[in-house]
Design a protein around this motif. Structure first.
Motif, mmCIF file in Angstrom:
data_model
loop_
_atom_site.group_PDB
_atom_site.id
_atom_site.type_symbol
_atom_site.label_atom_id
_atom_site.label_comp_id
_atom_site.label_asym_id
_atom_site.label_seq_id
_atom_site.Cartn_x
_atom_site.Cartn_y
_atom_site.Cartn_z
ATOM 1 N N GLY A 37 6.797 28.525 -1.941
ATOM 2 C CA GLY A 37 8.102 28.285 -1.738
ATOM 3 C C GLY A 37 8.623 27.282 -2.745
ATOM 4 N N VAL A 38 9.625 26.690 -2.357
ATOM 5 C CA VAL A 38 10.542 25.877 -3.022
ATOM 6 C C VAL A 38 9.507 24.350 -3.453
ATOM 7 N N LEU A 39 8.898 24.097 -4.570
ATOM 8 C CA LEU A 39 8.179 22.789 -4.685
ATOM 9 C C LEU A 39 8.896 21.740 -5.069
ATOM 10 N N ARG A 40 8.388 20.709 -4.314
ATOM 11 C CA ARG A 40 8.818 19.227 -4.319
ATOM 12 C C ARG A 40 7.666 18.280 -4.498
ATOM 13 N N ILE A 41 8.128 17.156 -5.055
ATOM 14 C CA ILE A 41 7.184 15.926 -4.679
ATOM 15 C C ILE A 41 7.872 15.220 -3.921
ATOM 16 N N HIS A 42 7.161 14.753 -2.814
ATOM 17 C CA HIS A 42 7.667 14.004 -1.611
ATOM 18 C C HIS A 42 7.126 12.523 -1.594
ATOM 19 N N PHE A 43 7.876 11.518 -1.466
ATOM 20 C CA PHE A 43 7.706 10.332 -1.566
ATOM 21 C C PHE A 43 8.172 9.465 0.140
ATOM 22 N N PRO A 44 6.987 10.033 1.003
ATOM 23 C CA PRO A 44 7.312 9.532 2.365
ATOM 24 C C PRO A 44 7.792 8.240 2.381
ATOM 25 N N GLU A 45 7.185 7.169 1.589
ATOM 26 C CA GLU A 45 7.535 5.874 1.796
ATOM 27 C C GLU A 45 9.135 5.573 1.441
ATOM 28 N N HIS A 46 9.839 6.291 0.934
ATOM 29 C CA HIS A 46 11.270 6.622 0.395
ATOM 30 C C HIS A 46 12.148 7.317 0.992
ATOM 31 N N SER A 47 11.740 8.242 1.827
ATOM 32 C CA SER A 47 12.475 9.288 2.506
ATOM 33 C C SER A 47 11.848 9.837 3.845
ATOM 34 N N ASP A 48 12.728 9.931 4.731
ATOM 35 C CA ASP A 48 12.358 10.373 6.061
ATOM 36 C C ASP A 48 12.722 11.960 6.274
ATOM 37 N N SER A 49 12.721 12.618 5.158
ATOM 38 C CA SER A 49 12.971 14.189 5.012
ATOM 39 C C SER A 49 12.316 14.855 6.197
ATOM 40 N N THR A 50 13.070 15.738 6.697
ATOM 41 C CA THR A 50 12.215 16.340 7.771
ATOM 42 C C THR A 50 12.162 18.177 7.409
ATOM 43 N N ASN A 51 12.754 18.340 6.128
ATOM 44 C CA ASN A 51 12.572 19.918 5.731
ATOM 45 C C ASN A 51 11.405 19.871 4.593
ATOM 46 N N LEU A 52 10.713 18.967 4.329
ATOM 47 C CA LEU A 52 9.646 19.303 3.371
ATOM 48 C C LEU A 52 8.109 19.075 4.328
ATOM 49 N N GLU A 53 7.277 19.838 3.773
ATOM 50 C CA GLU A 53 6.064 20.144 4.319
ATOM 51 C C GLU A 53 5.169 19.860 3.371
ATOM 52 N N GLU A 54 4.061 18.899 3.374
ATOM 53 C CA GLU A 54 3.196 18.474 2.552
ATOM 54 C C GLU A 54 2.129 19.710 2.426
ATOM 55 N N ILE A 55 1.681 19.835 0.969
ATOM 56 C CA ILE A 55 0.813 20.997 0.940
ATOM 57 C C ILE A 55 -0.367 20.540 0.084
ATOM 58 N N GLU A 56 -1.450 21.255 0.059
ATOM 59 C CA GLU A 56 -2.611 20.881 -0.881
ATOM 60 C C GLU A 56 -2.175 21.211 -2.181
ATOM 61 N N TRP A 57 -2.963 20.184 -3.170
ATOM 62 C CA TRP A 57 -2.824 20.279 -4.456
ATOM 63 C C TRP A 57 -3.080 21.734 -5.049
ATOM 64 N N ASP A 58 -4.284 22.341 -4.702
ATOM 65 C CA ASP A 58 -4.462 23.696 -5.322
ATOM 66 C C ASP A 58 -3.359 24.379 -5.178
ATOM 67 N N ASP A 59 -2.694 24.549 -3.784
ATOM 68 C CA ASP A 59 -1.435 25.592 -3.449
ATOM 69 C C ASP A 59 -0.459 24.953 -4.311
ATOM 70 N N PHE A 60 0.005 23.944 -4.640
ATOM 71 C CA PHE A 60 0.949 23.543 -5.537
ATOM 72 C C PHE A 60 0.827 23.892 -6.642
#
Length: 93
Positions: A37-60
């Motif tokens: 899907g749509v790739l992102r880099i997420h910074f959990p300490e700076h965002s409480d976004s609930t529409n992002l899901e962490e994935i493995e680096w290999d999949d990314f």
């Protein structure tokens, strides 16, 4: 003055992201047929976004390379602080 860099080197990207406590992610509900899907880099300490899901680096990186993307990023802001600015752009070659 700040400057940006561009790369598709996996180690460089992973190191930059992890130094800033980021994680590879995707926008929930955008993946289909084995695509992450749509790739992102997420910074959990700076965002409480609930529409992002962490994935493995290999999949990314599988989708990153398949989509022929480059990572455009900034190391420091103009004031010298560490920057989290980044975006995905079409790979030049």
């Amino acid at each position: 003055m700040s400057s940006s860099n561009q790369t598709h080197d996996h180690n460089t990207i992973k190191k930059w992201v992890e130094e800033r406590k980021g994680v590879p992610a995707r926008v929930k509900g955008t993946g289909k047929n084995g695509d992450e899907g749509v790739l992102r880099i997420h910074f959990p300490e700076h965002s409480d976004s609930t529409n992002l899901e962490e994935i493995e680096w290999d999949d990314f990186f599988k989708d990153f390379d398949s989509d022929k993307l480059d990572f455009l990023y900034q190391d420091k802001k103009a004031d010298g602080e560490t920057s989290t600015f980044h975006k995905f752009v079409a790979r030049e070659k």
